[in-house]
Design an enzyme around this catalytic site. Structure first.
Site, short mmCIF file in Angstrom:
data_model
loop_
_atom_site.label_atom_id
_atom_site.label_comp_id
_atom_site.label_asym_id
_atom_site.label_seq_id
_atom_site.Cartn_x
_atom_site.Cartn_y
_atom_site.Cartn_z
N LYS A 282 0.94 -1.25 0.09
CA LYS A 282 -0.11 0.09 -0.15
C LYS A 282 1.10 1.08 -0.10
CE LYS A 282 -4.45 1.23 1.98
NZ LYS A 282 -5.59 0.77 2.81
N GLU A 368 -20.06 -5.90 9.27
CA GLU A 368 -21.02 -5.10 9.94
C GLU A 368 -21.95 -6.28 10.70
OE1 GLU A 368 -19.57 -4.40 6.80
OE2 GLU A 368 -18.69 -2.39 7.36
N ARG A 396 -25.69 -2.68 5.83
CA ARG A 396 -25.33 -4.25 5.78
C ARG A 396 -26.18 -5.05 6.92
NH1 ARG A 396 -20.44 -5.61 2.89
NH2 ARG A 396 -21.19 -5.12 0.90
C1 LIG Z 1 -19.05 -2.49 3.91
C2 LIG Z 1 -17.77 -1.74 3.99
N1 LIG Z 1 -17.24 -1.40 5.18
C3 LIG Z 1 -16.41 -0.70 5.46
C4 LIG Z 1 -15.95 -0.14 4.29
C5 LIG Z 1 -14.57 1.16 4.59
N2 LIG Z 1 -13.52 0.51 3.76
C6 LIG Z 1 -13.21 1.01 2.71
S1 LIG Z 1 -11.71 0.28 2.02
C7 LIG Z 1 -11.44 -0.49 3.46
C8 LIG Z 1 -10.22 -1.22 3.71
C9 LIG Z 1 -10.22 -2.26 2.54
O1 LIG Z 1 -9.27 -2.91 2.88
P1 LIG Z 1 -8.51 -3.57 1.43
O2 LIG Z 1 -9.55 -4.42 0.97
O3 LIG Z 1 -7.52 -4.59 1.88
O4 LIG Z 1 -8.05 -2.54 0.42
P2 LIG Z 1 -6.90 -1.66 0.54
O5 LIG Z 1 -7.31 -0.42 1.34
O6 LIG Z 1 -5.71 -2.16 1.34
O7 LIG Z 1 -6.36 -1.34 -0.93
C10 LIG Z 1 -12.65 -0.22 4.30
C11 LIG Z 1 -12.83 -0.74 5.58
C12 LIG Z 1 -16.43 -0.26 2.91
N3 LIG Z 1 -16.11 0.45 1.85
N4 LIG Z 1 -17.29 -1.19 3.05
#
Ligand SMILES: Cc1ncc(C[n+]2csc(CCOP(=O)(O)OP(=O)(O)O)c2C)c(N)n1
Ligand SMILES: CC(=O)[C@@H](O)[C@H](O)COP(=O)(O)O
Ligand SMILES: [Mg+2]
Length: 634
Positions: A282, A368, A396
Site C-alpha cells: 500500500k 458489519e 449491511r
Molecule cells: C461494507 C464496507 N465496510 C467498510 C468500508 C470502508 N472501507 C473502505 S476501504 C476499506 C479497507 C479495505 O481494505 P482492502 O480491501 O485490503 O483494500 P486496501 O485499502 O488495502 O487497498 C474499508 C474498511 C467499506 N467500503 N465497505
C-alpha cells in the site's frame, strides 16, 4: 507526462504496446497518479499499490468484453486513467466530476458499481455464469483486497463459486493492510501463506514455470499440484474449490503478465474458478505513503514534494472526535463498556480508545453483520456494547439490528457516524436512510444531536437506556459547541423550543437546526430543536401544531419515511389538520461533491430553507418581530 501514457486512451491502446514498454508505462502512470491525487485529494495509497496490477489485467484480459470488477473500487484510479478518463482526473470526486469509485454509467469499463466492500466475487460470478448461460465466451475477474476478503459476503461467494465451472478469476490483492492494520485469523493465515519457504519456493518456481508453461490445462494443473505438493498442504482457497496460484509479487510485471496469460488460458480451457494471490505494498512508490499508508489512505489535497502536513491550528473537533472523547470518558466510568468498530477505527474516532482500553476495543474487520450480533451477545451477558458504525454501513446489518438486537430489546448503542451528506464519496456512502430504516423497528430509539455538546450528552442518554438507541451525527465538525466537562444526560425523548415566532414552526432534527435558526430570523418563525426522531416529543409537536398555522420539518436524511414523516403520522393519528412541509433529502441518490455546495443545491442551507418556506407558506408568515429567542445558538 511524456510519451507512453498520453498515447493510451483505452486498454486497446495499451494492448498494442510491447511487453517491455509496460514497465515505463507503469512508472508514468504512478507519477501521474501522485500529481493528480495531490491536486484533488482522494484515495491514494491503495491506488499506488494497484498500478502494475491494473496495467497487467487490462493488458491480458479483453476489457470491457471481459468483465473486471474492483472490490470497494477505491483503488480504481489507475483503471480510470487507462480507460479514457485521464483528462477528467482533475474533476475527481467533485460536483459534476468523475466518481472516486467505479460507476456503470460513467464508463463501459466499470463493469460493476462498488464502494461498499466485498461484493466483487458475487458480482463477477454472476457475470461469469451469465456468460455461460448465454453461450458467450467471456471471462470475469474480481479484484479483492485482504481487508475486503474478511467480510462474510466474500466467503459466501467463494462457497458458491467453488462448485461451479465459472470462467472466474479472483485476484486477492494482499497488501497486509485494511484502512488500519488488518485484523483477525484470515490475516494471520495470509501472512503464513506468504512467509518463509513457501513464499520463496512458490514464487521462484511459479515464475519459472508459469511464465514458460505451454498453455495446456493438464500441464498447468500438474505443475500446480506438484509445486503445492512439494511445499504446503492445500490452501483454504483450494478447499473452497478454486485453483490457487501464488503468492506472486504484484509490482513485478514480469511475473504478473505471464501468470495472468496462463490463467486466461486455464479459464478458456474450462478449468473453472481460479484464485491468484498477489502481494502488493500500500503506497508503493511514494515513500511517505509507504511509511504511513493510514494517513495516505484518503488524504485531502497536498503538495507532493512535501506530503500531508498537519494544520497549524488544531481544527474544530469533528463529531467523530467528540464520540471518541465520550467513549473514553464513559469507559473510565463504566467498566462494562465495550467499543466495537467494523474496520473503521480512524474514521470513527476510536484511535485513542484503542490505545487506552485495548482490552475493551474490538476491530472485527469488515464485518458489519457480525459487529452487530457480536454486540447483541455481549449485551445478553450484561456488558454495554457501543457499535461505532457509519450510517451507510449499518445498511449491511439490517437484519442483525432487527432480529438480534431490537427483537430481544438489548441495550446496544449505535454511534451512527456519517449520517447525512458525506461529500466526496457520494451516493454509496451518503447516510440518507438510517432514520427511515430504524424508525420502523420496535424498541429502537433515534437521537439527532444538533451540535457537538448535544452529541456528547445524547450519547450519555443513549447509554443509560435499557434498549437499543442510535445516535446519528454527520461527517466533519459542527458549530463548535463546547463539550460538557463530564457525561451528563439530556432528557430522553424530549426536544426544546429554541426560538419563538409566529405563524410557522420549523421542527429541526439534527445539525440543520442551525440553518433553520438563521432562516427563522428572516421568516419570524418558531424553531424547535427536536433532538429525537424516535420517540418523537409528542407534546412538543402537538403544542407547536396548536399554536401555529403551518409546520416545516428539516432533517439531513431521506424525506421518505424520515422524521418529517413521523411528525405527519402523529398529526394524522391525533386528527390534527395542519399543513406540513417536509424538507430533507429527495427521492434520488445524492451525487458526490462539496457538502456545503450539495446542501445549498438541495435547499437545505439557510437561504434554501427560507425560500422553501416562503414559497409554500408565504401567506402564513407573520411580518412581525420575533417574540422571544430561547437558548440562542452557541
Ligand atoms: C461494507 C464496507 N465496510 C467498510 C468500508 C470502508 N472501507 C473502505 S476501504 C476499506 C479497507 C479495505 O481494505 P482492502 O480491501 O485490503 O483494500 P486496501 O485499502 O488495502 O487497498 C474499508 C474498511 C467499506 N467500503 N465497505
Ligand atoms: C472507500 C471507503 O469506504 C472509505 O475509505 C471511505 O471513503 C472513508 O470515508 P471517510 O473519509 O468519511 O472516513
Ligand atoms: Mg489491503
Amino acid at each position: 507526462m511524456n510519451g507512453l501514457l498520453s498515447s493510451i486512451d483505452s486498454p486497446a491502446d495499451l494492448r498494442r504496446l510491447a511487453r517491455p514498454q509496460l514497465r515505463p508505462l507503469a512508472d508514468e502512470l504512478r507519477e501521474f497518479l501522485v500529481q493528480s491525487v495531490a491536486r484533488t485529494g482522494g484515495h491514494f495509497s491503495s491506488n499506488l499499490g494497484t498500478v502494475e496490477l491494473t496495467v497487467a489485467l487490462h493488458y491480458v484480459f479483453d476489457t470491457p468484453h471481459d468483465r473486471l470488477v474492483w472490490d470497494v473500487g477505491h483503488q480504481t484510479y489507475p483503471h480510470k486513467i487507462l480507460t479514457g478518463r485521464r483528462e477528467r482526473m482533475h474533476t475527481l470526486r467533485q460536483l459534476g466530476g468523475i466518481s472516486g469509485f467505479p460507476v456503470r454509467s460513467e464508463s463501459e469499463y466499470d463493469a460493476f458499481g462498488t464502494a461498499h466492500s466485498s461484493t466483487s466475487i458475487s458480482a463477477a460470478l454472476g457475470m461469469a455464469l451469465a456468460a455461460q448461460a448465454k453461450g458467450e465466451r467471456r471471462r470475469a475477474v474480481a479484484v479483492i483486497g485482504d481487508g475486503a476478503m474478511t467480510a462474510g459476503m466474500a466467503f459466501e461467494a467463494l462457497n458458491n463459486a467453488g462448485v461451479t465451472k465459472a470462467p472466474l478469476l479472483v485476484v486477492l490483492n494482499d497488501n497486509d493492510m485494511s484502512i488500519s492494520p488488518p485484523v483477525g485469523a484470515l490475516n494471520r493465515y495470509l501472512a503464513q501463506l506468504m512467509s518463509g519457504r513457501f513464499y520463496a519456493a512458490a514464487r521462484s518456481v511459479g515464475r519459472q514455470v508459469l511464465s514458460v508453461a505451454p498453455p495446456l490445462l493438464e500441464f498447468a494443473r500438474r505443475f500446480e499440484e506438484h509445486a503445492k505438493g512439494m511445499v504446503v498442504p492445500a490452501t483454504l482457497f483450494e478447499k473452497f474449490g478454486f485453483n490457487y496460484i501464488g503468492p506472486i509479487d504484484g509490482h513485478d510485471l514480469e511475473s504478473l503478465v505471464p501468470t495472468l496469460e496462463n490463467i486466461r488460458r486455464l479459464l478458456d480451457d474450462g478449468a473453472g474458478p481460479q484464485f491468484l494471490h498477489v502481494v502488493t505494498k500500500k503506497g508503493q512508490g511514494y515513500k511517505l505513503a509507504e511509511a504511513d499508508p493510514i494517513t495516505y489512505h484518503g488524504p485531502g489535497k497536498f503538495d507532493p514534494q512535501v506530503g500531508v502536513v498537519p494544520p497549524a491550528q488544531p481544527p474544530k473537533p469533528t463529531f467523530s472526535a467528540v464520540f471518541g472523547q465520550w467513549l473514553c470518558d464513559m469507559a473510565e466510568r463504566d467498566k462494562r463498556l465495550i467499543g466495537i468498530t467494523p474496520a473503521m477505527r480512524e474514521g470513527s474516532g476510536m484511535v485513542e480508545f484503542h490505545r487506552r482500553f485495548p482490552d475493551r476495543y474490538y476491530d472485527v474487520g469488515i464485518a458489519e453483520q457480525h459487529a452487530v450480533t457480536f454486540a447483541a451477545g455481549l449485551a445478553c451477558e450484561g456488558l454495554k456494547p457501543v457499535v461505532a458504525i457509519y450510517s451507510t454501513f449499518l445498511q449491511r446489518a439490517y437484519d442483525q439490528a432487527i432480529h438480534d438486537v431490537a427483537l430481544q430489546n438489548l441495550p446496544v448503542v449505535f454511534a451512527l457516524d456519517r449520517a447525512g451528506i458525506v461529500g466526496a464519496d457520494g451516493p454509496t456512502h451518503c447516510g440518507a436512510y438510517d432514520i427511515p430504516f430504524l424508525r420502523c423497528i420496535p424498541n429502537v430509539a433515534i437521537a439527532c444531536p444538533s451540535d457537538e455538546a448535544e452529541c456528547y450528552q445524547l450519547l450519555t442518554t443513549a447509554y443509560e437506556q435499557s434498549h437499543p438507541v442510535a445516535v446519528r451525527y454527520p461527517r466533519g465538525a459542527g458549530v463548535g459547541a463546547a463539550l460538557p466537562r463530564e457525561p451528563q444526560a439530556l432528557p430522553y425523548g424530549r426536544g426544546e423550543v429554541r426560538r419563538r415566532g409566529r405563524g410557522v414552526a420549523i421542527l429541526a432534527f439534527g445539525t440543520l437546526l442551525h440553518p433553520a435558526l438563521q432562516a427563522a430570523e428572516a421568516l419570524g418563525a418558531t424553531v424547535a430543536n427536536m433532538r429525537w426522531a424516535k420517540p418523537l416529543d409528542r407534546d412538543l409537536v402537538l403544542a407547536l401544531a396548536r399554536d401555529h398555522e403551518a409546520l416545516v420539518t428539516v432533517e439531513e436524511g431521506a424525506i421518505a419515511g424520515g422524521a418529517g414523516a413521523a411528525v405527519m403520522e402523529l398529526l394524522a393519528a391525533e386528527g390534527v389538520v395542519r399543513p406540513v412541509l417536509p424538507l430533507g433529502l429527495p427521492d434520488r441518490f445524492i451525487e458526490h461533491g462539496d457538502p456545503a455546495l450539495l446542501l445549498a443545491r438541495l435547499g437545505l442551507d439557510a437561504a434554501g430553507i427560507e425560500r422553501s418556506v416562503r414559497d409554500r407558506f408565504g401567506a402564513h408568515l407573520v411580518a412581525r418581530p420575533v417574540l422571544e429567542v430561547v437558548h440562542p445558538a452557541a
